[in-house]
Scaffold this motif. Structure first.
Motif, PDB file in Angstrom:
ATOM      1  N   ILE A 171      44.805  -0.854 144.803  1.00  0.00           N
ATOM      2  CA  ILE A 171      43.969   0.274 144.894  1.00  0.00           C
ATOM      3  C   ILE A 171      44.768   1.655 144.622  1.00  0.00           C
ATOM      4  O   ILE A 171      44.540   2.606 144.307  1.00  0.00           O
ATOM      5  CB  ILE A 171      43.489   0.265 146.578  1.00  0.00           C
ATOM      6  CG1 ILE A 171      42.225  -0.580 146.517  1.00  0.00           C
ATOM      7  CG2 ILE A 171      43.226   1.665 146.923  1.00  0.00           C
ATOM      8  CD1 ILE A 171      41.783  -1.002 148.081  1.00  0.00           C
ATOM      9  N   ASN A 172      46.107   1.463 144.977  1.00  0.00           N
ATOM     10  CA  ASN A 172      46.753   2.757 145.057  1.00  0.00           C
ATOM     11  C   ASN A 172      47.637   3.079 143.649  1.00  0.00           C
ATOM     12  O   ASN A 172      48.554   3.722 143.544  1.00  0.00           O
ATOM     13  CB  ASN A 172      47.659   3.109 146.085  1.00  0.00           C
ATOM     14  CG  ASN A 172      46.989   3.367 147.401  1.00  0.00           C
ATOM     15  OD1 ASN A 172      46.125   3.922 147.588  1.00  0.00           O
ATOM     16  ND2 ASN A 172      47.203   2.719 148.517  1.00  0.00           N
ATOM     17  N   ARG A 186      44.912   1.394 137.772  1.00  0.00           N
ATOM     18  CA  ARG A 186      44.494   0.266 138.229  1.00  0.00           C
ATOM     19  C   ARG A 186      43.619  -0.544 137.661  1.00  0.00           C
ATOM     20  O   ARG A 186      43.535  -1.770 137.486  1.00  0.00           O
ATOM     21  CB  ARG A 186      44.006   0.433 139.667  1.00  0.00           C
ATOM     22  CG  ARG A 186      42.667   1.361 139.942  1.00  0.00           C
ATOM     23  CD  ARG A 186      42.535   1.587 141.278  1.00  0.00           C
ATOM     24  NE  ARG A 186      41.145   2.442 141.367  1.00  0.00           N
ATOM     25  CZ  ARG A 186      40.844   2.631 142.520  1.00  0.00           C
ATOM     26  NH1 ARG A 186      41.336   2.631 143.663  1.00  0.00           N
ATOM     27  NH2 ARG A 186      39.415   3.404 142.488  1.00  0.00           N
ATOM     28  N   GLU A 187      42.587   0.104 136.903  1.00  0.00           N
ATOM     29  CA  GLU A 187      41.381  -0.614 136.190  1.00  0.00           C
ATOM     30  C   GLU A 187      42.056  -1.212 134.810  1.00  0.00           C
ATOM     31  O   GLU A 187      41.485  -1.905 134.011  1.00  0.00           O
ATOM     32  CB  GLU A 187      40.323   0.301 135.855  1.00  0.00           C
ATOM     33  CG  GLU A 187      39.644   0.794 137.022  1.00  0.00           C
ATOM     34  CD  GLU A 187      40.147   2.278 137.634  1.00  0.00           C
ATOM     35  OE1 GLU A 187      41.000   2.634 137.078  1.00  0.00           O
ATOM     36  OE2 GLU A 187      39.501   2.570 138.535  1.00  0.00           O
ATOM     37  N   GLY A 222      34.283  -6.760 141.786  1.00  0.00           N
ATOM     38  CA  GLY A 222      35.541  -6.095 142.454  1.00  0.00           C
ATOM     39  C   GLY A 222      36.362  -5.640 141.473  1.00  0.00           C
ATOM     40  O   GLY A 222      35.962  -6.001 140.069  1.00  0.00           O
ATOM     41  N   LEU A 223      37.391  -5.196 141.843  1.00  0.00           N
ATOM     42  CA  LEU A 223      38.321  -4.534 140.730  1.00  0.00           C
ATOM     43  C   LEU A 223      38.841  -5.464 139.859  1.00  0.00           C
ATOM     44  O   LEU A 223      39.289  -5.267 138.671  1.00  0.00           O
ATOM     45  CB  LEU A 223      39.369  -4.015 141.602  1.00  0.00           C
ATOM     46  CG  LEU A 223      40.601  -3.036 140.863  1.00  0.00           C
ATOM     47  CD1 LEU A 223      40.151  -1.994 140.236  1.00  0.00           C
ATOM     48  CD2 LEU A 223      41.438  -2.546 141.929  1.00  0.00           C
ATOM     49  N   GLU A 230      43.414  -7.235 144.829  1.00  0.00           N
ATOM     50  CA  GLU A 230      42.567  -5.889 144.819  1.00  0.00           C
ATOM     51  C   GLU A 230      42.940  -4.713 145.626  1.00  0.00           C
ATOM     52  O   GLU A 230      43.011  -3.581 145.460  1.00  0.00           O
ATOM     53  CB  GLU A 230      40.990  -6.254 144.948  1.00  0.00           C
ATOM     54  CG  GLU A 230      40.602  -7.255 143.975  1.00  0.00           C
ATOM     55  CD  GLU A 230      38.956  -7.263 143.781  1.00  0.00           C
ATOM     56  OE1 GLU A 230      38.511  -6.471 144.704  1.00  0.00           O
ATOM     57  OE2 GLU A 230      38.510  -7.976 142.958  1.00  0.00           O
ATOM     58  N   LEU A 231      43.379  -5.128 147.017  1.00  0.00           N
ATOM     59  CA  LEU A 231      43.744  -4.413 147.982  1.00  0.00           C
ATOM     60  C   LEU A 231      45.240  -3.417 147.226  1.00  0.00           C
ATOM     61  O   LEU A 231      45.476  -2.556 147.641  1.00  0.00           O
ATOM     62  CB  LEU A 231      44.026  -4.905 149.092  1.00  0.00           C
ATOM     63  CG  LEU A 231      42.787  -5.541 149.990  1.00  0.00           C
ATOM     64  CD1 LEU A 231      43.068  -6.050 151.426  1.00  0.00           C
ATOM     65  CD2 LEU A 231      41.828  -4.208 150.381  1.00  0.00           C
ATOM     66  N   GLU A 232      46.106  -4.654 146.843  1.00  0.00           N
ATOM     67  CA  GLU A 232      47.368  -4.008 146.643  1.00  0.00           C
ATOM     68  C   GLU A 232      47.327  -3.003 145.172  1.00  0.00           C
ATOM     69  O   GLU A 232      48.172  -2.190 145.193  1.00  0.00           O
ATOM     70  CB  GLU A 232      48.356  -4.996 146.041  1.00  0.00           C
ATOM     71  CG  GLU A 232      48.481  -5.847 147.447  1.00  0.00           C
ATOM     72  CD  GLU A 232      49.797  -7.163 147.024  1.00  0.00           C
ATOM     73  OE1 GLU A 232      50.612  -7.027 146.529  1.00  0.00           O
ATOM     74  OE2 GLU A 232      49.200  -8.228 147.204  1.00  0.00           O
TER      75      GLU A 232
END
Length: 269
Positions: free
Chosen positions: A98-99, A103-104, A130-131, A94-96
């Protein structure tokens, strides 16, 4: 083209993974080519079908490195059932992501490459909103919501339904709620009956007729790396999930069985 169904609820311990594994196993036994996508970093669906998450390539590579999922899918001992495994590495995904652009839609783009190979793709979501779960809802055609037959059953359900509405509005306008599945039902408890009545009163036709009972065999099957239909086909848990599977097929006009014929009678066994 296969139907993609996400099994989601941000509450833990409500039977998401149990339902994902056993719905998929029953679909396979009924000769529908099925894929489980383990989208939970705990990787319980992966170990629950007899695979070691530590030694398999996994869904993380699809989401972060754009690896074709066809290279990562593994067969299981259950007939007609494959799995796209998970791994604890998914915690960091999820952190990776973000950018990353779109992403969704990362999971949706991955599953589009293999969707035609399966009748059903079942996504086991993590107990969060979460994502990764948003990716699952964006990729899915519909969502099944397991609800435990206990006091806090409806706690947080409104938040999940609101998330589904947001996904429908912004990311996946075709997403439907397949239904609410009542799980862990104990006939001895008055409270369980009250929860069933309350959920059916609030959500009416959205609630599946089949209720999943508490069952020892359901609990022990994952320790053998087996779906319930392979572990003990005569158990109450197996019959519950077969009935649920046939109800799902009936709802999707994929069986000619009547409403009465589709149900196996536990009392007759």
């Amino acid at each position: 083209m296969g139907k993609i169904i996400a099994i989601a609820n941000q509450k833990g311990g409500v039977g998401k993974t149990t339902s994902a594994i056993n719905l998929s196993g029953c679909l396979g036994v009924l000769e529908y080519k099925t894929l489980i996508v383990d989208a939970d970093p705990q990787a319980n669906a992966t170990s629950g079908v007899g695979l070691d998450p530590k030694h398999t390539r996994n869904i993380y590579e699809c989401l972060i490195n754009d690896i074709n999922p066809e290279q990562l899918i593994l067969e299981t001992d259950n007939p007609n059932l494959d799995i796209l495994p998970s791994h604890i590495d998914l915690v960091g995904a999820e952190l990776e992501m973000i950018n990353l652009p779109n992403r969704e839609h990362k999971l949706k783009l991955a599953l589009e490459k293999i969707k035609d190979k399966y009748d059903f793709i079942i996504i086991d979501c993590s107990p969060s909103l979460g994502l990764i779960t948003v990716n699952a809802l964006t990729a899915a055609d519909s969502v099944i919501i397991p609800v435990q037959c206990e006091y806090f059953a409806l706690e947080g359900l409104g938040k999940l339904l609101n998330t589904i509405k947001i996904v429908q509005g912004r990311l996946n306008p075709n997403l439907e709620i397949e239904g609410i599945l009542l799980t862990m039902y104990d006939t001895r408890l008055r409270l369980a009956n009250q929860v069933v009545e309350e959920v059916k009163m609030h959500f009416q036709e959205l609630v599946f007729d089949t209720v999943i009972h508490r069952n020892t065999k359901l609990g022990e099957a994952p320790s053998f790396g087996e779906t319930i239909i392979m572990h003990d086909a005569a158990s109450k848990g197996s019959i519950n999930y077969l009935n649920f599977t046939r109800e799902l097929l009936q709802k999707n006009d994929m069986t000619s069985l009547s409403n009465e014929d589709k149900k196996l009678k536990i009392d007759e066994l």
